[in-house]
Design an enzyme around this catalytic site. Structure first.
Site, PDB file in Angstrom:
ATOM      1  N   GLU A 121      -2.496 -21.799 -49.436  1.00  0.00           N
ATOM      2  CA  GLU A 121      -4.077 -22.269 -49.946  1.00  0.00           C
ATOM      3  C   GLU A 121      -4.212 -21.589 -51.122  1.00  0.00           C
ATOM      4  OE1 GLU A 121      -5.812 -21.490 -46.585  1.00  0.00           O
ATOM      5  OE2 GLU A 121      -8.213 -21.550 -47.648  1.00  0.00           O
ATOM      6  N   SER A 129     -10.621 -22.010 -38.621  1.00  0.00           N
ATOM      7  CA  SER A 129     -12.460 -22.506 -39.510  1.00  0.00           C
ATOM      8  C   SER A 129     -12.920 -22.866 -38.960  1.00  0.00           C
ATOM      9  CB  SER A 129     -11.747 -23.760 -40.451  1.00  0.00           C
ATOM     10  OG  SER A 129     -10.309 -24.743 -39.965  1.00  0.00           O
TER      11      SER A 129
HETATM   12  O1  KIV Z   1      -7.954 -22.653 -40.215  1.00  0.00           O
HETATM   13  C1  KIV Z   1      -7.728 -23.545 -41.060  1.00  0.00           C
HETATM   14  O2  KIV Z   1      -8.095 -24.618 -40.750  1.00  0.00           O
HETATM   15  C2  KIV Z   1      -6.412 -23.249 -41.968  1.00  0.00           C
HETATM   16  C3  KIV Z   1      -6.711 -24.497 -42.860  1.00  0.00           C
HETATM   17  C4  KIV Z   1      -7.341 -24.595 -43.923  1.00  0.00           C
HETATM   18  C5  KIV Z   1      -5.148 -24.537 -42.998  1.00  0.00           C
HETATM   19  O3  KIV Z   1      -6.048 -22.341 -41.828  1.00  0.00           O
END
Ligand code: KIV
Length: 271
Positions: free
Chosen positions: A189, A52
């Site tokens: 998720e 992310s």
């Molecule tokens: O990349 C991320 O932040 C994630 C979480 C949302 C679990 O995979």
């Protein structure tokens, strides 16, 4: 005293112990040294250097563009800040799918070049070989099922996954398989709370939910979302603990005002 308070350094075994004792696991993302220092000082159990970062650090629309080198840069910065939390790093899109040797090489690079403690991969049976190969090198692996953002172009939208029985059954089977081959934990998720509760109860390894209700063994949120740095993202599952966008904007506006008014720096703030 809770397990959380007793622990000086969180390991993958700590997470199993937390599940066994019925104590929820708190996980947050971080991508840089300064934020990771604060998050670790707060006593969070797990820090995820999530892909992310592609969205919240680099401004991309999806998680697909972030590279292995960029993930390594973020993870190494986080690890330098952390004393207590378990640090898990996402293998980015294109660094593990369809080639277990490449998956192993990517995971080894992350472990060697960042000092992190584990990796996370998105997917079930389609990446079983990749996960098994990484595990043979002694690298702990966290799974990730449900809404897997690296597959956004397959899904087409970010809506809740596994609402239909066929997809729910596939998820149940993949979760069991990930436990059986040796994953130490699993992110679930954006799936129905009832399904997440059922899967969590059927596994010995801890599940960490995001948008998956309160029946998982722990929770994760993206740090920038829960701190309110990110104004445009308002899913139902998100709880905002601060409105840092407005706080930071207010502070920077005040700074500009002070500079323009020749009030900053004052006599005490100069040499
Ligand atoms: O990349 C991320 O932040 C994630 C979480 C949302 C679990 O995979």
């Amino acid at each position: 005293m809770s397990v959380h308070q007793e622990i000086k350094k969180v390991t993958t075994h700590t997470l199993t112990e937390l599940k066994r004792k019925g104590e929820k696991i708190a996980m947050l993302t971080a991508y840089d040294y300064s934020m990771a220092k604060i998050v670790d000082a707060s006593g969070v159990d797990v820090i995820l250097v999530g892909d992310s970062a592609s969205n919240v650090m680099a401004g991309h629309e999806t998680t697909l563009p972030i590279t292995l080198d960029q993930m390594i840069y973020h993870a190494a910065s986080v690890v330098r800040a952390v004393n207590r939390a378990l640090v898990i790093v996402d293998l980015p899109f294109g660094s593990y799918q369809g080639n277990s040797k490449e998956a192993l090489n990517s995971a080894i690079r992350i472990m060697k070049e960042t000092g992190a403690h584990a990796v996370k991969l998105e997917g079930g049976r389609e990446i079983k070989d990749a996960i098994e190969r990484i595990l043979t090198a002694g690298i702990p692996v966290m799974g990730h099922l449900g809404l897997t953002p690296q597959s956004i172009y397959k899904f087409g939208t970010y809506v809740v996954r596994a609402k239909e029985e066929q997809e729910a059954q596939r998820l149940r089977e993949d979760a069991k398989m990930l436990e059986e081959i040796g994953c130490f934990s699993l992110v679930l998720e954006k799936i129905p709370a009832q399904l997440a509760t059922e899967v969590s109860a059927s596994l010995k390894i801890p599940t960490i939910g995001i948008g998956a209700g309160n029946g998982t063994d722990g929770q994760v949120l993206v740090l920038h979302d829960m701190l309110g740095l990110n104004q445009g993202f308002n899913p139902r599952f998100l709880r905002r603990y601060l409105n840092l966008f407005d706080e930071i904007k207010g502070a920077t506006e005040q700074y500009i005002t002070d500079v323009k008014a020749k009030d900053f720096p004052n006599e005490k703030e100069q040499y």
